[in-house]
Design a protein around this motif. Structure first.
Motif, PDB file in Angstrom:
ATOM      1  N   VAL A 520       0.839  -1.196   0.000  1.00  0.00           N
ATOM      2  CA  VAL A 520       0.000   0.000   0.000  1.00  0.00           C
ATOM      3  C   VAL A 520       0.875   1.247   0.000  1.00  0.00           C
ATOM      4  CG1 VAL A 520      -1.660   1.363   1.350  1.00  0.00           C
ATOM      5  CG2 VAL A 520      -1.984  -1.112   1.098  1.00  0.00           C
ATOM      6  N   ALA A 521       1.876   1.256   0.865  1.00  0.00           N
ATOM      7  CA  ALA A 521       2.789   2.406   0.938  1.00  0.00           C
ATOM      8  C   ALA A 521       3.558   2.589  -0.366  1.00  0.00           C
ATOM      9  CB  ALA A 521       3.756   2.223   2.110  1.00  0.00           C
ATOM     10  N   LEU A 522       3.906   1.494  -1.020  1.00  0.00           N
ATOM     11  CA  LEU A 522       4.625   1.580  -2.290  1.00  0.00           C
ATOM     12  C   LEU A 522       3.777   2.283  -3.347  1.00  0.00           C
ATOM     13  CD1 LEU A 522       6.987   0.832  -4.177  1.00  0.00           C
ATOM     14  CD2 LEU A 522       5.819  -1.346  -4.600  1.00  0.00           C
ATOM     15  N   TYR A 563      -4.066   0.493   8.251  1.00  0.00           N
ATOM     16  CA  TYR A 563      -3.431   0.205   6.959  1.00  0.00           C
ATOM     17  C   TYR A 563      -2.996   1.468   6.214  1.00  0.00           C
ATOM     18  CZ  TYR A 563      -5.033  -4.555   7.683  1.00  0.00           C
ATOM     19  OH  TYR A 563      -5.233  -5.803   8.199  1.00  0.00           O
ATOM     20  N   GLY A 564      -3.352   2.631   6.760  1.00  0.00           N
ATOM     21  CA  GLY A 564      -2.939   3.875   6.136  1.00  0.00           C
ATOM     22  C   GLY A 564      -3.647   4.171   4.825  1.00  0.00           C
ATOM     23  N   PHE A 565      -4.918   3.753   4.681  1.00  0.00           N
ATOM     24  CA  PHE A 565      -5.643   3.990   3.439  1.00  0.00           C
ATOM     25  C   PHE A 565      -5.887   5.484   3.227  1.00  0.00           C
ATOM     26  CE2 PHE A 565      -7.315  -0.426   4.324  1.00  0.00           C
ATOM     27  CZ  PHE A 565      -6.604  -1.032   3.312  1.00  0.00           C
ATOM     28  N   ASP A 566      -5.950   5.874   1.956  1.00  0.00           N
ATOM     29  CA  ASP A 566      -6.166   7.281   1.599  1.00  0.00           C
ATOM     30  C   ASP A 566      -7.623   7.697   1.646  1.00  0.00           C
ATOM     31  OD1 ASP A 566      -3.717   6.507  -0.703  1.00  0.00           O
ATOM     32  OD2 ASP A 566      -3.411   8.067   0.801  1.00  0.00           O
ATOM     33  N   GLY A 567      -8.510   6.749   1.734  1.00  0.00           N
ATOM     34  CA  GLY A 567      -9.919   7.089   1.715  1.00  0.00           C
ATOM     35  C   GLY A 567     -10.787   5.857   1.769  1.00  0.00           C
ATOM     36  N   LEU A 568     -12.073   6.052   1.473  1.00  0.00           N
ATOM     37  CA  LEU A 568     -13.068   4.995   1.610  1.00  0.00           C
ATOM     38  C   LEU A 568     -13.998   5.029   0.407  1.00  0.00           C
ATOM     39  CD1 LEU A 568     -15.026   4.065   4.808  1.00  0.00           C
ATOM     40  CD2 LEU A 568     -16.281   4.539   2.727  1.00  0.00           C
TER      41      LEU A 568
END
Length: 884
Positions: A520-522, A563-568
């Motif tokens: 995810v970070a990548l 998980y550090g997601f950017d949004g939903l």
């Protein structure tokens, strides 16, 4: 040497006894301070905790006072800090009992006057249950001190109830069960009856007529509360007293189905059969050259004939087969069923002998124009009368009169226009009183700008499977670089129909959770947005009450943070959202699953900043389906989209797995065609009326709209569309380049700011040789720059300058909220608790330009987290409040 006993001094003996007493008291106090930490999770700096959450840390138990993240309990458990120190972990603490209602079941229905038996199970792992108390909507019904625990609730009145049970153990610890929702319906209520008494079925009128609609209505066991009038499913008006009637003024040419809904004093409704009428032009022109109708004449869709003094046109499929007579239809203009197959064009005869109606058109602004808030919009119309003179031209916005002009040139300067979507019309009246209304012109007034942070102007969105459904699996690091937004499918409830959400990477794809987080970070380091999608076809979510909304918001916030997601992304399907009886206005929903989902989502969004990316992927029935039907799943997404519209970065409706859907031209279009893509897309870009609703659903900004399609024929049950077909549709929708289809854009110039394409799924795209990503990435990149950013930013006033708390957080007894406005606006300021329940309204109404101060008295409020939501015009701002 003789020895002898020497007594100790008296004070030393007393000191020894006191010392023993102090030691005993300390031991007792230490035992009392111990906490049973069995089952308590270890505190995590990444997790989000809300009021009442308990954790263990450094062998000590703690309880959260309000919302917190990354605040170490060991150093933040003082008087005004976020954590309460419960004491050292040990085996000496009391474990609370457990309780659950075993009957009635959630969603059960009863008849008014019934006796409802409530049964509960309760147990205590380290003691005994002393009583179980039963509550309805928080009010005590009764209690039972011995198992089996039950209560008989007799003579229950009609209404909706939340039932809970509270178990108390021998150490006075208590636990409240999950709520069970039941409905008690009115007993023996017969629905009302009635019918439309005028006009008669098949009646014909002339364009511009005022049509009087009247109805009979009665109720055998009560009274009629109202009769609502509709045309083609669109709300006209209502009458609350007999005789029930409504006059529909200045009706335009067309075919209409008139209907009524009768409501009685207990809320029961009846919809009698509709009445069909036709409104024809005042002059039909000469019929020379138009063939006379003959039965069995081989007519197809679009064929024109003359019969009984008028011109008719054969309707589109599937009705065109009826134009040739037989059992299904009669000759045009005769009998009772001819409207099923034919449209009336007008009368023959050239219009001689009467007054010809005047004509009018809006020449400025052009259809689809966009302006910035505060602009002055100059309206211009051309008008003429073939056999007389023009008396006046009136200008309207959304049906409201702006002004009238009695001399040419016909103009009006509409000043300081607020943000919104507007329908402009002009009405001309001639010297003999005949009038004509122009074709509608649609404009939008928006502040523009990119609502989703650093997303590109054109986006390609794909779903990534956290499972293998036959398409194959792939690690995130190995997907194509062509995607801008990757939606992780899916976060799901821990049980079907539940409210607590969970997400764990599939261990057949990722051996460890950390490996997934690294991927995810990548992607994020490459400029991609990685969102967590909720629901899906198998992830049914039911939020029936405020507790469920809190479960949803707290668990989803925790997943996003972990998980550090950017949004939903919202991808609710099935029964997750459904409209109940009486829920008839998307602006003010009443269905529990809809209301609580909105509250839960707002609680999630309140934990993140403006760069949080929110998207939605509803099915067509849930959105465009509301145009023809509003109830059940049809239109069920509209309240959610309306409430979250200003936070929504993208809406990409699934143009697949759907039946035929009505477009704005009232024609039904099938999935997999260019017409379907264009018709469904323009409904979102223009806005549309909602069946039975008093107002239309507003248009989305161009930069919010994308189209969702399957990546391959195997990816969905239907709706796969060849890329060449889609590109011709996009050329029309975006650039206005027509392909000659059946659907005609209302905005013939197209929508240059259209945002992009979404697919189910990235996995299926790989499986199908990258057809979707290769075709649409190249297509989107070749488009000219989007034009949804205002051309003159300096002309955009900042209506809502600032909303802030003047007293520092946390506060004690009063919270002071100061609002500064640059212009007068309708404004709402409402206070919610952390689970989305409204607990107070500080203001609702018009606020004048300037600074306004509002005081919220919090002396009776519990310590914790609250939210103030400001809705001003089309802007929404949410701020956090923390009471200590």
């Amino acid at each position: 040497m003789n020895t002898f006993y020497q007594p100790k001094p008296i004070f030393l003996s007393c000191l020894w006894k006191v010392s023993i007493l102090i030691v005993l008291l300390f031991l007792i106090q230490s035992a009392q301070a111990q906490v049973n930490c069995t089952g308590l999770p270890a505190w995590s700096s990444a997790a989000v905790y809300t009021q009442g959450d308990q954790v263990q840390h450094n062998n000590t138990g703690y309880e959260a006072k309000w919302w917190t993240q990354n605040e170490d309990p060991a150093t933040h458990s003082g008087q005004w800090d976020v954590w309460i120190n419960l004491g050292a972990c040990g085996s000496g603490g009391n474990t609370p009992p457990s309780a659950s209602i075993t009957s009635p079941s959630n969603g059960a229905t009863f008849t008014a006057g019934a006796t409802i038996t409530i049964n509960a199970s309760a147990s205590d792992p380290d003691g005994t249950v002393t009583k179980v108390a039963f509550y309805q909507n928080g009010n005590l019904l009764g209690e039972d001190t011995s198992s089996p625990y039950s209560y008989s609730w007799s003579g229950v009145a009609a209404g909706n109830y939340n039932l809970t049970a509270v178990a108390t153990d021998n150490d006075n610890a208590s636990t409240t069960s999950s709520a069970v929702s039941i409905t008690v319906q009115s007993a023996g209520n017969n629905p009302p009856s009635g019918s439309i008494t005028a006009p008669s079925d098949g009646a014909t009128f002339t364009q511009g007529s005022n049509i009087a609609i009247s109805a009979s209505a009665s109720d055998a066991d009560g009274s009629v509360s109202k009769v609502e009038f509709f045309q083609n499913g669109n709300y006209l008006s209502e009458d609350t007293s007999s005789p029930y009637s409504y006059t529909w003024n200045n009706v335009s040419q067309g075919s209409y189905a008139l209907s009524i809904v009768i409501t009685d004093n207990l809320g029961a409704t009846t919809t009698p059969g509709s009445v069909s009428i036709t409104v024809q032009s005042s002059t039909g022109g000469d019929c020379n050259g138009i063939p006379q109708y003959t039965e069995g004449g081989g007519y197809n869709a679009g064929s024109e004939v003359q019969n009984v003094g008028s011109v008719y046109q054969c309707k589109e499929w599937p009705y065109s087969g009826w134009c040739n007579g037989g059992a299904q239809a009669y000759a045009p203009g005769t009998g009772t069923n001819w409207q099923d197959a034919w449209n009336l064009i007008g009368q023959c005869g050239g219009g001689t002998g009467g007054n010809d109606s005047p004509t009018v058109n809006i020449t400025s602004p052009s259809n689809g124009s966009t302006f910035t808030p505060g602009s002055t919009i100059n309206l211009t119309a051309s008008a003429s009368d073939p056999d007389g003179s023009v008396a006046k031209v009136e200008f309207f916005q959304n049906g409201n009169l702006l002004v009238e002009d009695t001399s040419s040139p016909y103009t009006y300067s509409w000043v300081n226009v607020s943000a919104g979507s507007y329908t402009l019309t002009a009405k001309v009246t001639d010297n003999e009183g005949a009038s004509t209304t122009s074709t509608q012109v649609y404009i939008s007034v928006t502040s523009g700008g990119n609502p989703s942070g650093d997303l590109p102007d054109r986006v390609l969105v794909g779903y990534w499977h956290n499972f293998d459904n036959g398409s194959g699996v792939v690690k995130l690091r190995d997907i194509s670089n062509k995607w801008d937004v990757i939606n992780i499918a899916f976060a799901e409830p821990t049980v079907q129909g539940g409210s607590s959400m969970s997400f764990v990477p599939d261990n057949s794809i990722y051996s460890t959770t950390q490996e997934f987080k690294n991927d995810v970070a990548l992607l994020q380091s490459q400029g991609k947005k990685v969102l967590i999608s909720i629901g899906g076809a198998n992830g049914t979510i039911h939020l029936e009450n405020a507790t469920h909304a809190q479960n949803f918001s707290s668990t989803m916030t925790s997943i996003i943070n972990e998980y550090g997601f950017d949004g939903l992304d919202i991808d609710l399907e099935g029964s997750s959202l459904s409209l109940g009886a009486g829920d008839n206005d998307f602006r003010f929903p009443t269905s529990p699953r809809v209301v609580n989902f909105i509250n839960g989502m707002e609680a999630v969004l309140a934990n993140f900043g403006s760069d949080f990316v929110l998207t939605a992927a509803p099915e067509t029935a849930y959105v465009q389906g509301g145009y023809s039907t509003y109830g059940g799943i049809y239109g069920a997404y509209l309240p959610v989209l309306y409430a979250l519209k200003d936070r929504m970065a993208l809406i990409h409706v699934q143009h697949y797995n759907t039946g035929c859907m009505l477009g704005l031209d009232n024609q039904c279009y099938s999935q997999g065609t260019a017409d379907f893509q264009v018709a469904m897309g323009e409904m979102l870009l223009r806005g549309f009326s909602v069946a039975g609703n008093p107002t239309s659903f507003p248009a989305f900004r161009e930069d919010q709209v994308a189209i969702g399609l399957p990546a391959s024929p195997s990816a969905a049950g239907g709706g796969y569309t060849n890329p060449n077909t889609v590109k011709t549709a996009l050329d029309y929708l975006i650039k206005g380049i027509s392909y000659g289809g059946n659907y005609t854009l209302i905005n013939g110039n197209g929508y240059s700011g259209f945002r992009g394409m979404m697919t189910w799924s990235i996995n299926w795209d790989i499986n199908y040789g990258y057809e979707f990503s290769n075709n649409y990435r190249a297509y989107l990149d070749a488009l000219p720059a989007a034009r949804w950013t205002p051309e003159s930013p300096t002309q955009t006033p900042e209506v809502l300058e600032e909303v802030f708390i003047s007293a520092p957080n946390p506060f004690s007894d009063w919270a002071t909220i100061t609002v500064t406005l640059n212009e007068a606006q309708e404004t709402s300021l409402v206070i919610y608790n952390q689970v989305g329940q409204q607990i107070g309204t500080l203001h609702h109404g018009t606020l004048q330009k300037g600074t306004h101060t509002f005081e919220w008295d919090t002396r009776s409020a519990n310590p914790g987290l609250y939210f103030a939501r400001m809705i001003q015009g089309e802007q929404t701002r949410i701020i956090k409040l923390i009471k200590k």
